[in-house]
Design a protein around this motif. Structure first.
Motif, mmCIF file in Angstrom:
data_model
loop_
_atom_site.group_PDB
_atom_site.id
_atom_site.type_symbol
_atom_site.label_atom_id
_atom_site.label_comp_id
_atom_site.label_asym_id
_atom_site.label_seq_id
_atom_site.Cartn_x
_atom_site.Cartn_y
_atom_site.Cartn_z
ATOM 1 N N GLY A 133 0.822 -1.204 0.000
ATOM 2 C CA GLY A 133 0.000 0.000 0.000
ATOM 3 C C GLY A 133 0.855 1.252 0.000
ATOM 4 O O GLY A 133 2.029 1.211 0.388
ATOM 5 N N ARG A 134 0.254 2.353 -0.452
ATOM 6 C CA ARG A 134 0.955 3.642 -0.411
ATOM 7 C C ARG A 134 0.209 4.574 0.522
ATOM 8 O O ARG A 134 -1.004 4.771 0.405
ATOM 9 N N CYS A 135 0.927 5.160 1.454
ATOM 10 C CA CYS A 135 0.355 6.099 2.410
ATOM 11 C C CYS A 135 -0.064 7.373 1.685
ATOM 12 O O CYS A 135 0.734 7.969 0.951
ATOM 13 N N GLN A 136 -1.291 7.788 1.900
ATOM 14 C CA GLN A 136 -1.797 8.995 1.267
ATOM 15 C C GLN A 136 -1.090 10.239 1.803
ATOM 16 O O GLN A 136 -0.908 11.210 1.101
ATOM 17 N N SER A 137 -0.624 10.184 3.027
ATOM 18 C CA SER A 137 -0.012 11.349 3.656
ATOM 19 C C SER A 137 1.440 11.578 3.225
ATOM 20 O O SER A 137 1.797 12.659 2.796
ATOM 21 N N GLY A 186 3.397 9.176 1.197
ATOM 22 C CA GLY A 186 3.784 8.514 -0.037
ATOM 23 C C GLY A 186 4.608 7.253 0.132
ATOM 24 O O GLY A 186 5.016 6.642 -0.852
ATOM 25 N N CYS A 191 0.706 4.234 9.281
ATOM 26 C CA CYS A 191 1.933 4.213 8.481
ATOM 27 C C CYS A 191 3.122 4.185 9.434
ATOM 28 O O CYS A 191 3.188 4.989 10.366
ATOM 29 N N MET A 201 -3.841 4.650 7.924
ATOM 30 C CA MET A 201 -4.022 4.164 6.558
ATOM 31 C C MET A 201 -5.240 3.263 6.434
ATOM 32 O O MET A 201 -5.853 3.191 5.383
ATOM 33 N N ARG A 224 -9.236 5.140 3.464
ATOM 34 C CA ARG A 224 -9.015 6.522 3.017
ATOM 35 C C ARG A 224 -7.574 6.978 3.144
ATOM 36 O O ARG A 224 -7.150 7.866 2.426
ATOM 37 N N ALA A 240 -4.938 5.332 2.377
ATOM 38 C CA ALA A 240 -4.068 4.677 1.399
ATOM 39 C C ALA A 240 -4.484 5.123 0.001
ATOM 40 O O ALA A 240 -5.675 5.155 -0.315
ATOM 41 N N THR A 241 -3.516 5.466 -0.838
ATOM 42 C CA THR A 241 -3.852 5.862 -2.205
ATOM 43 C C THR A 241 -4.058 4.651 -3.097
ATOM 44 O O THR A 241 -4.738 4.735 -4.105
ATOM 45 N N PHE A 242 -3.424 3.526 -2.764
ATOM 46 C CA PHE A 242 -3.702 2.279 -3.471
ATOM 47 C C PHE A 242 -3.340 1.107 -2.592
ATOM 48 O O PHE A 242 -2.636 1.232 -1.598
#
Length: 95
Positions: free
Chosen positions: A29-33, A35, A56, A63, A78, A80-82
């Motif tokens: 996963g990628r952290c939205q905050s 990256g 994260c 995340m 929400r 996580a960006t993906f």
């Protein structure tokens, strides 16, 4: 102009069932905050809240949240960006 045809959300049942039948700890996963891209197994999980809260390991932002009741579960991604989930090679491919 032609209208695009669509299927209702019931069509997602099979593909989503296939997706969530795998071990999500192996997912990336990628952290939205911040990256950071890392395995979900590396998240810091706190279980003393109502449900599970996964943060994260780099910036400590939330995340993932998972809350279970006897008859349903709420999954909030929400933060996580993906989420890249490894799929077994012998499974069906959805196009």
């Amino acid at each position: 102009m032609t209208e695009m045809s669509y299927l209702d959300g019931n069509m997602l049942d099979g593909p989503l069932r296939e997706l969530f039948a795998v071990d999500l700890s192996a997912a990336t996963g990628r952290c939205q905050s911040c990256g950071t891209v890392a395995p979900m197994a590396g998240l810091h999980v706190y279980s003393h809240a109502p449900g599970l809260v996964a943060r994260c390991p780099t910036c400590t932002q939330v995340m993932l949240r998972l809350v279970r009741t006897p008859d349903r579960a709420w999954l909030d991604l929400r933060g996580a960006t993906f989420l890249a989930v490894p799929m077994p090679l012998d499974g069906p491919v959805t196009r």
